[in-house]
Design a protein around this motif. Structure first.
Motif, PDB file in Angstrom:
ATOM      1  N   ILE A 186       0.845  -1.187   0.000  1.00 34.90           N
ATOM      2  CA  ILE A 186       0.000   0.000   0.000  1.00 34.90           C
ATOM      3  C   ILE A 186       0.886   1.244   0.000  1.00 34.90           C
ATOM      4  O   ILE A 186       1.857   1.309   0.746  1.00 34.90           O
TER       5      ILE A 186
ATOM      6  N   HIS B 136       1.066   5.059   1.094  1.00 36.27           N
ATOM      7  CA  HIS B 136       0.405   5.974   2.019  1.00 36.27           C
ATOM      8  C   HIS B 136       0.602   7.405   1.535  1.00 36.27           C
ATOM      9  O   HIS B 136       1.727   7.821   1.266  1.00 36.27           O
TER      10      HIS B 136
ATOM     11  N   TRP C  37     -11.250   9.406   4.017  1.00 38.00           N
ATOM     12  CA  TRP C  37      -9.841   9.789   4.211  1.00 38.00           C
ATOM     13  C   TRP C  37      -9.779  11.091   4.969  1.00 38.00           C
ATOM     14  O   TRP C  37     -10.609  11.983   4.706  1.00 38.00           O
TER      15      TRP C  37
ATOM     16  N   THR D  55      -8.267   1.463   2.193  1.00 41.17           N
ATOM     17  CA  THR D  55      -7.298   1.408   1.097  1.00 41.17           C
ATOM     18  C   THR D  55      -8.066   1.224  -0.207  1.00 41.17           C
ATOM     19  O   THR D  55      -8.911   0.330  -0.319  1.00 41.17           O
TER      20      THR D  55
ATOM     21  N   ARG E 170      -3.742   4.699   0.412  1.00 35.24           N
ATOM     22  CA  ARG E 170      -4.461   5.009   1.656  1.00 35.24           C
ATOM     23  C   ARG E 170      -3.885   6.257   2.289  1.00 35.24           C
ATOM     24  O   ARG E 170      -2.678   6.434   2.335  1.00 35.24           O
TER      25      ARG E 170
ATOM     26  N   SER F 284      -6.480  -1.942   7.592  1.00 34.46           N
ATOM     27  CA  SER F 284      -7.479  -1.191   6.842  1.00 34.46           C
ATOM     28  C   SER F 284      -8.359  -2.114   5.993  1.00 34.46           C
ATOM     29  O   SER F 284      -7.971  -3.233   5.650  1.00 34.46           O
TER      30      SER F 284
ATOM     31  N   VAL G   7      -9.691  -3.023   2.479  1.00 37.76           N
ATOM     32  CA  VAL G   7      -9.146  -2.831   1.128  1.00 37.76           C
ATOM     33  C   VAL G   7     -10.269  -3.020   0.116  1.00 37.76           C
ATOM     34  O   VAL G   7     -10.948  -4.053   0.115  1.00 37.76           O
TER      35      VAL G   7
END
Ligand code: TXA
Ligand code: MG
Length: 345
Positions: free
Chosen positions: A66, A68, A94, A99, A122, A182, A184
Motif C-alpha cells: 500500500i 500511504h 480519508w 485502502t 491510503r 485497513s 481494502v
C-alpha cells in the motif's frame, strides 16, 4: 535492537519526524504507527527502497504494498484514472482506515504493486503517519511491520519482536487505535469489491457505496485468489490456532492439557470464560492462560493481535479461540481468525 524513539501521538515533534524523514531519504526503513497497525515504511517511488521492505519482511515479491499518501491530490498523481467513486470514497473516509485499489500510474514502480497494473492507496488518519508522509513529501510504501505471515504489530514492542534489527528506526506512539488493518476495496472494475474486510466497517462503507460486494475468506478458500498477498494463511502466531464454537472450546482445552500442552485460550462470552475458569485455576493453571477479550467487534479487534503476541511470548503450544458470531460487524475479525487457523499457504 533497532533505535526506538518515543513520539507524541497527537502532536508529533517536528524534529523527530525530520530525523525519520532523513532515515527514509537515505533509503532506510522506518516503522511508524498508523490508526490501524504499525507500518514498515520506505519511499514508495524508489524501487530499491521498496525492495528493502520485501527483504526485511521476507515477503515474496508478488505481494503488493500500500502507498500511504497525505490526501486525494497525492493519490490522483499515482493513479492512471481516478473515478468519481474513488473521489467519493476518499472524501468520505480519508484520512482513515480505507485502502483504495485503483489503476496504477507509470510513476509507481512495479515492485510496489507486485507486477499488477493496480495500486493500493491510503491516507492514514494517525498524526504521526500523516506527518511523516508530509515530512518526506512523497508517498510511503508501508505493509504491516511484521515478518511475513506473522501477526500485524499494534505496538512498537511487537515491531521490535517481529523484525528486530531489520528496521532502522521505530517511532513509538503507543498502541494503535483500531488494532486491525485497513479495509481494502478494489475499484478497478464496475463493481466495488472488498478484498479485505478491516477497520472501516462494511456497513459504513456501504453507506457511500451501497453495492460494494464482499466474498468471505471461507467462500474464497480453494478458489482463485482475487488479491495476491491475501494467502489464506496469514496473521498467525507461532503456535497452531484452533477455532472452536462456544460449546467445543472446553473440550479442545481439556484435550490439549491432557496432551501436556501449554494452552492459550481466547474467549469472549462470559459463560465460556466461566466454564474454563475451573480448568485454569486447577493444577493446570501453570500450563494454561485464559484471556477474555471484549464482546464487541471493535474492542475485540483492538486486543486480538496483542493476545497473539502474548501467546508467542509465553511459548504456547496451541492457541484455542472461541469462534465469533457470523454477522457483518464481526467479518473483519472472523477473517483474521480464519486465516490464523488456516493450514493453507
Ligand atoms: O492498515 C493497513 O492497511 C496497514 C497499515 C500499515 O497501513 N497496512 C497493511 O499492509 O496491512 P499489508 O501489506 O500488510 O497488506 C496490504 C494488503 C495486501 O496484502 C494486498 O492483499 C492488498 O492490501 N493490496 C495492496 N495493493 C493491492 C493491489 N494493487 N491489488 C490488490 N490488492 C492489494
Ligand atoms: Mg500484513
Amino acid at each position: 535492537m533497532p533505535r526506538v524513539v518515543r513520539i507524541d501521538r497527537d502532536h508529533p515533534e517536528p524534529e523527530i519526524l525530520a530525523e525519520a524523514a532523513a532515515v527514509l531519504a537515505r533509503g532506510g526503513l522506518v516503522a511508524f504507527p498508523t490508526e490501524t497497525v504499525y507500518g514498515l515504511g520506505a519511499r514508495g517511488l524508489h524501487a530499491h527502497d521498496v525492495a528493502c521492505i520485501f527483504a526485511a519482511k521476507q515477503r515474496p515479491p508478488g505481494h503488493p504494498l500500500i502507498l500511504h499518501v497525505d490526501g486525494e491530490a497525492m493519490a490522483r498523481s499515482l493513479a492512471s484514472t481516478w473515478s468519481a467513486r474513488a473521489s467519493e470514497l476518499a472524501r468520505a473516509f480519508w484520512p482513515g482506515p480505507l485502502t483504495l485499489v485503483v489503476p496504477r500510474a507509470p510513476v509507481v514502480p512495479r515492485e510496489v504493486t507486485g507486477g499488477l497494473d493496480a495500486v493500493g492507496l491510503r491516507s492514514p488518519r494517525h498524526p504521526v503517519a500523516l506527518g511523516l508522509v508530509r515530512a518526506v513529501g512523497e508517498p510511503l510504501a508501508a505493509p504491516s511491520a511484521n515478518a511475513h505471515m506473522h501477526v500485524s504489530p499494534t505496538t512498537a514492542e511487537h515491531v521490535v519482536r517481529s523484525l528486530g534489527d531489520r528496521v532502522d528506526l521505530v517511532l513509538d506512539a503507543g498502541p494503535c487505535a483500531h488494532g486491525i488493518e485497513s479495509t481494502v476495496v478494489d475499484l478497478t472494475s464496475d463493481v466495488a469489491r472488498v478484498l479485505r474486510p478491516g477497520a472501516l466497517a462494511l456497513d459504513t462503507l456501504r453507506s457511500v457505496v451501497p453495492d460494494a460486494v464482499y466474498e468471505s475468506v471461507t467462500a474464497l478458500e480453494g478458489a482463485a485468489r482475487v488479491s495476491p498477498g491475501l494467502a489464506s494463511k496469514h496473521y498467525a502466531p507461532h503456535a497452531p490456532v484452533v477455532l472452536a464454537d462456544a460449546g467445543g472450546v472446553r473440550e479442545e482445552v481439556v484435550a490439549a492439557l491432557a496432551r501436556g500442552h501449554r494452552v492459550h485460550a481466547l474467549v469472549f462470552r462470559p459463560e465460556t470464560a466461566a466454564a474454563l475458569a475451573g480448568d485454569a485455576s486447577r493444577g493446570a493453571a501453570v500450563r494454561m492462560v485464559l484471556r477474555r477479550l471484549p464482546a464487541d467487534p471493535e474492542g475485540y479487534a483492538h486486543e486480538l493481535f496483542a493476545a497473539f503476541y502474548e501467546a508467542d511470548t509465553a511459548s504456547a503450544d496451541v492457541v484455542i479461540v472461541e469462534d465469533v458470531p457470523g454477522d457483518p460487524p464481526w467479518w473483519a475479525v472472523a477473517d483474521r481468525l480464519r486465516r490464523a487457523a488456516s493450514k493453507g499457504g
